[in-house]
Design a protein around this motif. Sequence first.
Motif, short mmCIF file in Angstrom:
data_model
loop_
_atom_site.label_atom_id
_atom_site.label_comp_id
_atom_site.label_asym_id
_atom_site.label_seq_id
_atom_site.Cartn_x
_atom_site.Cartn_y
_atom_site.Cartn_z
N ASP A 238 11.53 -57.57 14.38
CA ASP A 238 11.94 -57.09 15.70
C ASP A 238 11.30 -55.74 15.98
N ALA A 239 11.53 -55.25 17.18
CA ALA A 239 10.88 -54.01 17.63
C ALA A 239 11.26 -52.83 16.75
N GLN B 275 8.73 -50.23 14.98
CA GLN B 275 8.74 -48.82 15.40
C GLN B 275 8.86 -47.88 14.20
N ALA C 235 8.39 -60.64 24.60
CA ALA C 235 8.05 -59.39 23.91
C ALA C 235 6.87 -58.71 24.60
N ARG C 236 6.79 -57.39 24.44
CA ARG C 236 5.69 -56.64 25.03
C ARG C 236 4.41 -56.92 24.25
N GLN D 117 5.34 -48.65 20.51
CA GLN D 117 5.49 -49.31 21.80
C GLN D 117 6.13 -50.70 21.69
N GLN E 3 8.45 -53.83 21.72
CA GLN E 3 9.67 -54.25 22.41
C GLN E 3 9.79 -55.77 22.28
N GLY E 4 10.88 -56.24 21.69
CA GLY E 4 11.07 -57.67 21.50
C GLY E 4 10.81 -58.08 20.06
#
Length: 399
Positions: free
Chosen positions: A84-85, A89, A111-112, A170, A172-173
């Motif tokens: 996951d994000a 990160q 997701a990004r 960056q 996300q998702g």
Amino acid sequence: MKIQSTLLAAAMLAALAAVPAHAAQALRAAAGDQVPAALVAAPLPADDSERVPLAFAWALDPAQPLQAPGAYAAVSRSYWQQVDAAELQRGLDLPLTAPDAVIQLSPGTGARALPAEALQVRDAAGRSSVARSVDARQLQAAGMAVTDGSSMLRTGASSAVGTYRLQSAQAQGRYVVQVLEPNSPVRLEVQASQAQVLAGGSVQLQARLLEDGPSAAKLATRRSSLGGEALLVAPDGRSWPQRLLRTTDGSLRAQVRIPAEASTVQGLWELQVFAQADGVLRDGKVAFAVAQPTARFSGQATPDAASRQVSLPLQVAAAGRYEARGTLYATGADGQLKPVAQAHAAAWFEGAGRGALVLPFDQAALPPGFGAPYELRDLQLQDQSRMAPIESRALALRF
């Protein structure tokens, strides 16, 4: 004495004349053969199935031995994870066992997309370790089926063995991270005991960790720490976790039971293995076919040594197009059996009932010096409508 000899000869000729030219006999079955014990009335697929009958044969060169089927195994030098994000990160640890590894990141639904410049790969000392990167458009232009927004990175030939960290602020998702180590000496071999099985049957799964050129102690240490999990996956996406047990030789094994309610979606089933050992991650999978037993050979087969035709009676439980195929072995001048012909026969059966398929080996001329006695080997029954291998016998008949 002469009269007695004449009478004896006449009696022998009469006895031989009384023997039928082609006596019916039961098909042979041995360990390793796939023979349905009971039949099921499976529905026909939505797609139209060919219904025209077909029968043909072709000659084989007896001097060329047929290749025996190899082990049903796959070798992997890769692994993958769903992350996951938050994991990306803060940084995802990736253990690498060789230089020039390939890391691919693909976004999940919603997701990004993360371009290559948004990704960082650093070694244990914190140094950037990306020698080359490409994006989804470049990969797709090269013929790779990747999702939009995917990126691929390479660590380069000068990268060292160790744990690397993949990171993106960056993210996300959810994402899929795949790692391929084409130069790694460590590989996972995943093997299934057979390439086809009937619904409700079982397959034995084995996973072994192999390594090129290690010391015996190093490999033993890795094998002693080998663990993991397995998953049985049907073509329709259903899955069943499987328990892996480590054996005395350091491999992982499981006896996998196939559900009796096989998938109605056509395609191969998979056994997926996710393994780890002494800091090494490896995933592998092996595919095999699962068949619903919709028909079977039954009753007495009738081989005709004179014409070399073999009539095979069938019991059918479901409408469909069924195919028999087999290899004829003949006896040469040296008394050895050699493969001389292969034959196929297929026909449509309207529904539950009985019928027969005839293998026309007479369509293929025998090589000089070959003749009876014969053997019918590698006999198979296929459900062509459902693309399923139903029955197989290594040695079916001698005649």
